[in-house]
Design a protein around this motif. Structure first.
Motif, short mmCIF file in Angstrom:
data_model
loop_
_atom_site.label_atom_id
_atom_site.label_comp_id
_atom_site.label_asym_id
_atom_site.label_seq_id
_atom_site.Cartn_x
_atom_site.Cartn_y
_atom_site.Cartn_z
N GLN A 409 71.71 39.56 98.92
CA GLN A 409 72.14 40.11 100.21
C GLN A 409 73.55 40.67 100.11
O GLN A 409 73.85 41.74 100.64
N GLU A 410 74.40 39.96 99.40
CA GLU A 410 75.78 40.44 99.27
C GLU A 410 75.86 41.72 98.45
O GLU A 410 76.67 42.60 98.73
N MET A 411 74.97 41.85 97.46
CA MET A 411 74.93 43.09 96.68
C MET A 411 74.47 44.27 97.55
O MET A 411 74.98 45.39 97.42
N ILE A 412 73.52 44.02 98.44
CA ILE A 412 73.05 45.08 99.35
C ILE A 412 74.18 45.50 100.29
O ILE A 412 74.40 46.69 100.53
N GLU A 413 74.93 44.51 100.79
CA GLU A 413 76.06 44.81 101.67
C GLU A 413 77.17 45.56 100.93
O GLU A 413 77.80 46.47 101.47
#
Length: 596
Positions: A409-413
């Motif tokens: 999720q943090e990579m997508i953000e």
């Protein structure tokens, strides 16, 4: 026969005709000519001077003259010391590209009649997947896809560790502190809920140890006597005797975890053909112990324990059954190996497991070979190193391990922030933008974890991985989107490149020839990646291809070219590059965007 094979055979004939020497084909190798020299392939003559009996320059010149006179594709050569640089007829590249372009199966080698199982993931059902699991899953999935592309029938399997003392710890903590909490009531994914109680068990267990130590017990005694640990051990015994209440709780909590895992696997983009469960396999292997004793491969010690002696193989003696008749971990692995063969009649079996298990698999494979298993020589441990993170870069749910869901999720953000910063989403709807962030974020993560040789320990740098320049997934994804835009423009202005005829092309630029040469290397790179079980080979190839395309794009005009035949050729070359990037990235489990 491809160009390289043709030249290699020509070199073999040169040795026969010039030096009266039969040189085996497997001793002849060609390397790409370095960019500062003219030529396509280079043959190094130094290893063959004993045969030629003349100096390096003379040897290279003699072989070069022979090839120029006898191999039509070789139009010239130059010699730099003992390096023979071969210059090829440009029409060779046009013919080669015509073959590549008209081959609908380019990048998929013929079936080889062999079955291989790739086992990866192997999670524990007491906690969610973490950063190490990401490298494991991406490696396993990618290796399976690469083996498929080389003609294997592939079975992707997952051996789930769903029983044992660690599972009982979560269950005991849930009984004490759960108050009937469920994934629905807590808003937590099921795997995170189970993980929460595994952490609670550890916290409460430490409190009990501290309390017992304060009352006079040694730390070792306190660890053994802490009530929670005794309960967990008792619960394991009850589970093994099929206690109805314990098994019911075990099923309920595992079902929660599986639902959580399924969501994580879906986000990762990995799939499995077969699940094995340790609760079904943990008693396997006992018959193999008896077989080993009968064959004299295993031996009993005075206390009744059974061992295998691997000292002749450079290892030591290894326990395969305890004195009380119970199995050890390797016993069930012996049984599971046989079960896999019985289920699928596999020729090879690849275990994707971290390098802390190197010794275990070395022992396992040596035992199976000693037992004469037909698949014994096809057993392989794809051992990989740990993944480290720059301190403080990413959130961690428990403070000790980086949760896979959080990291994805943090990579997508991060991809969203970076893409907006660069202004690459003009004209996108919200849904299209979200899809792009996911493609870029997960692509960056997968590429960064796969571009490193699996055996190496690595440092994952989230910021570096998302860059649109350099050795990153987004650079290759952006290159694909650039080509997709060129193809859309070609469609708009009516350039027909689906089944072109390139016979009118008589001249190529250096960047066009270099791009065709790289495209021609794709299937060789797939074979090499399969032999080495290393997706990093494909990652490096795709980076080189994207770089070479960008050089071609900068060097030659496509739509300003007045000759329609040349324009069509360049669009077709762009199209084939895009197809190859898309196929290659799919072998890494990475999607590519059509526009950015």
């Amino acid at each position: 026969m491809n160009i390289q094979e043709n030249i290699i055979q020509g070199i073999q004939l040169a040795f026969q005709n010039i030096y009266n020497h039969d040189l085996p084909l497997d001793q002849i190798a060609l390397a790409p000519t370095r960019k500062e020299f003219q030529g396509t392939y280079t043959f190094v003559v130094f290893p063959f001077l004993k045969i030629s009996q003349v100096n390096p320059e003379a040897t290279a010149n003699q072989i070069g003259e022979y090839l120029k006179g006898n191999i039509p594709s070789v139009t010239g050569f130059n010699v730099v010391k003992g390096f023979l640089n071969l210059e090829l007829n440009e029409l060779v590249w046009v013919d080669l590209f015509q073959q590549i372009y008209s081959n609908p199966n380019f990048g998929q080698l013929p079936a080889n009649g062999q079955k291989v199982m790739v086992e990866y993931s192997s999670p524990n059902t007491n906690k969610p997947l973490h950063l190490g699991h990401l490298r494991n899953n991406f490696l396993g999935f990618s290796v399976a896809e690469i083996l498929k592309a080389t003609g294997y029938e592939v079975i992707k399997s997952n051996l789930v560790n769903d029983r044992g003392i660690h599972i009982c710890k979560s269950m005991v903590a849930y009984q004490h502190f759960g108050n009937g909490e469920t994934p629905e009531s807590s808003g937590l994914k099921g795997d995170h809920l189970a993980g929460k109680y595994y952490v609670i068990f550890d916290q409460e267990y430490k409190k009990q140890i501290k309390d017992l130590v304060s009352k006079g017990q040694s730390e070792d005694e306190a660890k053994k006597n802490a009530p929670l640990m005794l309960e967990a051990q008792d619960m394991l015994r009850k589970w093994e005797s099929n206690d109805e209440a314990v098994v019911s709780l075990w099923r309920q909590m595992n079902d929660w975890v599986y639902a959580g895992f399924d969501a994580t696997y879906k986000k990762m983009g990995v799939t499995f053909d077969k699940f094995y469960y340790e609760s079904d396999t943990y008693l396997l292997g006992k018959d193999i112990v008896e077989e080993g004793l009968e064959k004299g491969i295993f031996f009993k010690k005075e206390n009744g324990s059974v061992w295998v002696d691997l000292t002749e193989e450079g290892l030591d003696e290894k326990l395969v059954r305890r004195a009380d008749g119970t199995s050890v971990y390797i016993t069930q692995d012996l049984g599971t190996a046989d079960l896999k063969y019985k289920d699928f009649k596999i020729d090879k079996s690849v275990y994707v497991v971290g390098n802390e298990q190197d010794y275990h698999f070395e022992v396992l494979f040596k035992i199976m070979r000693k037992l004469g298993r037909s698949y014994g020589d096809g057993l392989y441990h794809l051992s990989y190193g740990m993944v480290d993170l720059p301190t403080g870069k990413m959130k961690s749910r428990e403070g000790t391990v980086v949760d896979a869901d959080d990291l994805m999720q943090e990579m997508i953000e991060t991809a969203e922030h970076h893409t907006k910063e660069l202004g690459k989403i003009e004209g996108f709807s919200d849904e299209q933008a979200r899809e792009l962030y996911e493609i870029l974020g997960l692509g960056a993560l997968k590429f960064f974890l796969l571009k490193v040789d699996p055996k190496k320990r690595m440092l994952f740098n989230p910021q570096e991985s998302i860059e649109f320049q350099g050795y990153t997934g987004p650079f290759i994804q952006y290159s694909h989107a650039r080509i997709a835009a060129i193809l859309r423009k070609a469609d708009q202005i009516g350039v027909s490149y689906s089944a072109p005829d390139f016979t009118g092309i008589s001249e190529l630029t250096e960047s066009e020839a270099a791009l065709i040469l790289l495209l021609n290397d794709y299937e060789k790179k797939i074979k090499l990646a399969a032999e080495e079980l290393s997706p990093s080979v494909i990652a490096q190839y795709l980076f080189d291809l994207a770089k070479e395309y960008n050089r071609f794009y900068a060097d030659v005009p496509i739509f300003h070219e007045k000759d329609l035949g040349i324009q069509t050729f360049r669009v077709a070359l762009s199209s084939m590059t895009a197809k190859t990037i898309k196929k290659g990235m799919s072998l890494l489990g990475i999607a590519v965007p059509e526009r950015m």
